[in-house]
Motif scaffolding. Structure first.
Motif, PDB file in Angstrom:
ATOM      1  N   SER A 180      61.528  83.659  70.763  1.00 46.87           N
ATOM      2  CA  SER A 180      61.960  82.925  69.840  1.00 46.87           C
ATOM      3  C   SER A 180      60.838  82.755  68.679  1.00 46.87           C
ATOM      4  O   SER A 180      59.789  82.388  69.174  1.00 46.87           O
ATOM      5  N   ARG A 181      61.106  82.941  67.683  1.00 46.16           N
ATOM      6  CA  ARG A 181      60.244  82.961  66.403  1.00 46.16           C
ATOM      7  C   ARG A 181      59.539  81.371  66.188  1.00 46.16           C
ATOM      8  O   ARG A 181      58.709  81.397  65.809  1.00 46.16           O
ATOM      9  N   ILE A 182      60.264  80.433  66.786  1.00 51.74           N
ATOM     10  CA  ILE A 182      59.828  79.057  66.658  1.00 51.74           C
ATOM     11  C   ILE A 182      59.163  78.464  67.928  1.00 51.74           C
ATOM     12  O   ILE A 182      58.601  77.610  67.938  1.00 51.74           O
ATOM     13  N   ALA A 183      59.036  79.561  68.843  1.00 53.88           N
ATOM     14  CA  ALA A 183      58.492  79.069  70.032  1.00 53.88           C
ATOM     15  C   ALA A 183      56.808  78.928  69.993  1.00 53.88           C
ATOM     16  O   ALA A 183      56.265  79.622  69.119  1.00 53.88           O
ATOM     17  N   GLN A 184      56.474  78.039  70.707  1.00 52.01           N
ATOM     18  CA  GLN A 184      54.816  77.803  70.561  1.00 52.01           C
ATOM     19  C   GLN A 184      54.058  79.149  70.938  1.00 52.01           C
ATOM     20  O   GLN A 184      53.105  79.614  70.162  1.00 52.01           O
ATOM     21  N   HIS A 185      54.258  79.757  71.958  1.00 54.84           N
ATOM     22  CA  HIS A 185      53.654  81.109  72.223  1.00 54.84           C
ATOM     23  C   HIS A 185      53.744  82.187  71.197  1.00 54.84           C
ATOM     24  O   HIS A 185      52.972  83.001  71.008  1.00 54.84           O
ATOM     25  N   THR A 186      55.069  82.097  70.526  1.00 54.81           N
ATOM     26  CA  THR A 186      55.113  83.145  69.399  1.00 54.81           C
ATOM     27  C   THR A 186      54.197  82.730  68.381  1.00 54.81           C
ATOM     28  O   THR A 186      53.421  83.502  67.774  1.00 54.81           O
ATOM     29  N   HIS A 187      53.998  81.468  67.798  1.00 54.53           N
ATOM     30  CA  HIS A 187      53.145  81.038  66.904  1.00 54.53           C
ATOM     31  C   HIS A 187      51.685  81.511  67.357  1.00 54.53           C
ATOM     32  O   HIS A 187      50.737  81.806  66.414  1.00 54.53           O
ATOM     33  N   ASN A 188      51.350  81.228  68.663  1.00 53.08           N
ATOM     34  CA  ASN A 188      50.012  81.478  69.058  1.00 53.08           C
ATOM     35  C   ASN A 188      49.810  83.026  69.100  1.00 53.08           C
ATOM     36  O   ASN A 188      48.737  83.493  68.437  1.00 53.08           O
ATOM     37  N   LEU A 189      50.685  83.904  69.246  1.00 57.17           N
ATOM     38  CA  LEU A 189      50.422  85.412  69.447  1.00 57.17           C
ATOM     39  C   LEU A 189      50.189  85.688  67.815  1.00 57.17           C
ATOM     40  O   LEU A 189      49.790  86.740  67.691  1.00 57.17           O
ATOM     41  N   GLY A 206      57.017  86.117  84.327  1.00 52.88           N
ATOM     42  CA  GLY A 206      55.778  85.965  84.725  1.00 52.88           C
ATOM     43  C   GLY A 206      55.215  84.663  83.972  1.00 52.88           C
ATOM     44  O   GLY A 206      55.913  84.072  83.040  1.00 52.88           O
ATOM     45  N   VAL A 207      54.002  84.336  83.985  1.00 55.05           N
ATOM     46  CA  VAL A 207      53.263  83.081  83.116  1.00 55.05           C
ATOM     47  C   VAL A 207      52.578  83.946  82.116  1.00 55.05           C
ATOM     48  O   VAL A 207      51.611  84.423  82.181  1.00 55.05           O
ATOM     49  N   LEU A 208      53.167  83.725  80.694  1.00 56.87           N
ATOM     50  CA  LEU A 208      52.270  84.192  79.747  1.00 56.87           C
ATOM     51  C   LEU A 208      51.455  83.170  79.103  1.00 56.87           C
ATOM     52  O   LEU A 208      51.843  81.835  78.924  1.00 56.87           O
ATOM     53  N   SER A 209      50.097  83.668  79.201  1.00 57.18           N
ATOM     54  CA  SER A 209      49.121  82.805  78.440  1.00 57.18           C
ATOM     55  C   SER A 209      48.588  83.301  77.274  1.00 57.18           C
ATOM     56  O   SER A 209      48.177  84.228  77.073  1.00 57.18           O
ATOM     57  N   THR A 210      48.491  82.297  76.062  1.00 53.50           N
ATOM     58  CA  THR A 210      48.280  82.701  74.912  1.00 53.50           C
ATOM     59  C   THR A 210      47.198  81.719  74.493  1.00 53.50           C
ATOM     60  O   THR A 210      46.914  80.659  75.033  1.00 53.50           O
ATOM     61  N   HIS A 211      46.434  81.902  73.166  1.00 57.01           N
ATOM     62  CA  HIS A 211      45.427  81.129  72.716  1.00 57.01           C
ATOM     63  C   HIS A 211      46.099  80.108  71.883  1.00 57.01           C
ATOM     64  O   HIS A 211      46.882  80.418  70.764  1.00 57.01           O
ATOM     65  N   SER A 212      46.066  78.634  72.207  1.00 54.24           N
ATOM     66  CA  SER A 212      46.569  77.829  71.425  1.00 54.24           C
ATOM     67  C   SER A 212      46.245  77.849  69.957  1.00 54.24           C
ATOM     68  O   SER A 212      45.419  77.629  69.745  1.00 54.24           O
ATOM     69  N   LYS A 213      47.255  77.538  69.183  1.00 45.98           N
ATOM     70  CA  LYS A 213      46.930  77.464  67.715  1.00 45.98           C
ATOM     71  C   LYS A 213      46.702  76.031  67.576  1.00 45.98           C
ATOM     72  O   LYS A 213      46.054  75.538  66.612  1.00 45.98           O
ATOM     73  N   SER A 214      47.660  75.081  68.105  1.00 46.44           N
ATOM     74  CA  SER A 214      47.661  73.626  67.786  1.00 46.44           C
ATOM     75  C   SER A 214      46.408  72.727  68.590  1.00 46.44           C
ATOM     76  O   SER A 214      46.031  71.879  68.024  1.00 46.44           O
ATOM     77  N   MET A 215      45.955  73.599  69.704  1.00 44.84           N
ATOM     78  CA  MET A 215      44.971  73.085  70.303  1.00 44.84           C
ATOM     79  C   MET A 215      43.851  74.288  70.630  1.00 44.84           C
ATOM     80  O   MET A 215      43.801  74.687  71.635  1.00 44.84           O
ATOM     81  N   ASP A 222      46.733  85.130  67.134  1.00 43.29           N
ATOM     82  CA  ASP A 222      45.932  85.857  68.012  1.00 43.29           C
ATOM     83  C   ASP A 222      46.613  86.549  68.861  1.00 43.29           C
ATOM     84  O   ASP A 222      47.310  86.121  70.021  1.00 43.29           O
ATOM     85  N   PRO A 223      46.723  87.808  69.123  1.00 36.69           N
ATOM     86  CA  PRO A 223      47.823  88.325  69.760  1.00 36.69           C
ATOM     87  C   PRO A 223      47.051  88.829  71.353  1.00 36.69           C
ATOM     88  O   PRO A 223      47.695  89.348  72.284  1.00 36.69           O
ATOM     89  N   LYS A 224      46.014  88.593  71.312  1.00 36.91           N
ATOM     90  CA  LYS A 224      45.467  88.772  72.932  1.00 36.91           C
ATOM     91  C   LYS A 224      46.046  87.532  73.684  1.00 36.91           C
ATOM     92  O   LYS A 224      46.177  86.443  73.336  1.00 36.91           O
ATOM     93  N   CYS A 225      46.454  87.975  74.871  1.00 38.87           N
ATOM     94  CA  CYS A 225      47.141  87.400  75.894  1.00 38.87           C
ATOM     95  C   CYS A 225      46.884  88.015  77.235  1.00 38.87           C
ATOM     96  O   CYS A 225      46.407  89.001  77.635  1.00 38.87           O
ATOM     97  N   SER A 226      47.409  87.230  78.351  1.00 38.00           N
ATOM     98  CA  SER A 226      47.596  87.758  79.610  1.00 38.00           C
ATOM     99  C   SER A 226      48.953  87.315  80.239  1.00 38.00           C
ATOM    100  O   SER A 226      49.646  86.351  79.727  1.00 38.00           O
TER     101      SER A 226
END
Length: 241
Positions: free
Chosen positions: A52-61, A19-28, A64-68
């Motif tokens: 991965s711990r270095i992935a952007q979506h992980t940093h985002n989560l 699926g497509v995981l959507s997170t709240h961007s930390k850098s944007m 902010d753990p809210k996602c879809s």
């Protein structure tokens, strides 16, 4: 909202495996960030992901753990005429050793290659705790669903035993399931998982969910369903709930 709608939405979640995981961007800040993730369902019926711990979506989560997660029917000619599900959730990283072990055991069966990079790199298991769901079953069939998860009564030793037994001793039956369902047969299929409503077969890198004709709540009922399908001439239609 009927139980049938929730069942249809859950079956879409079972039928797909990415699926497509959507997170709240930390850098944007303020922008959603989408990424593709493979998943299987855990013992509670929640999407389980390995990231991965270095992935952007992980940093985002982590911020902010809210996602879809958006899941849609694969290989659809008209994406607006088929089912899709937006799974709103709070992401939670697994921390307890027992939970991590159980997650790894199940996830590796669905995605065997993940065992290599999970052990060699910094990856962690996360589950998506459901908050609400938006399910579209086709044109005009639009629903909000508060609860669609269904716990797997076989998760753990019972499922492991059934899966290992089928893969070791009943390859012909599994090949027959593939033929009945019209699935690709370029490589032998492996049984990856069993739940009360059906089973997952892994064929190469792809995963397919096949429904039972009726729900199974005990290993004996699963065995009866598998034996029946092994002798069937066509895939039995599901019983209507």
């Amino acid at each position: 909202m009927s139980a049938e709608v929730a069942k249809n939405a859950r079956e879409l979640l079972l039928k797909e495996y990415r699926g497509v995981l959507s997170t709240h961007s930390k850098s944007m800040p303020g922008f959603p960030f989408g990424s593709v993730v493979p998943y299987c369902l855990d013992e509670q019926g929640r999407p389980l992901i390995l990231i991965s711990r270095i992935a952007q979506h992980t940093h985002n989560l982590q911020k902010d753990p809210k996602c879809s997660m958006l899941v849609g029917e694969r290989e659809a000619d008209d994406v607006q005429a088929v089912g899709r599900l937006t799974y709103l959730a709070h992401a939670q990283k697994l921390a307890e050793p027992a939970a991590i072990e159980a997650a790894a055991e199940r996830y590796y069966r669905y995605f065997p290659d993940s065992q290599n990079y999970h052990q060699a790199h910094d990856f962690d298991f996360w589950v998506l705790d459901p908050v609400r769901h938006r399910y579209i079953g086709g044109f005009g069939a639009i629903h909000w669903i508060d609860d669609l998860t269904l716990a797997n009564p076989f998760a753990g030793k019972a499922e492991i035993s059934m899966v290992e037994h089928m893969n070791s001793d009943h390859a012909k039956a599994i090949a027959h399931y593939v033929e009945l369902a019209g699935l690709p047969n370029s490589v032998p299929a492996q049984l990856a998982g069993i739940d009360s409503e059906g089973m997952h077969l892994r064929i190469g890198q792809a995963v397919y969910w096949l429904p039972f004709a009726a729900p199974c709540n005990t290993p004996t009922q699963v065995r009866e369903a598998l034996v029946s399908l092994a002798h069937a001439q066509s895939w039995a239609k599901k019983a209507q709930s």
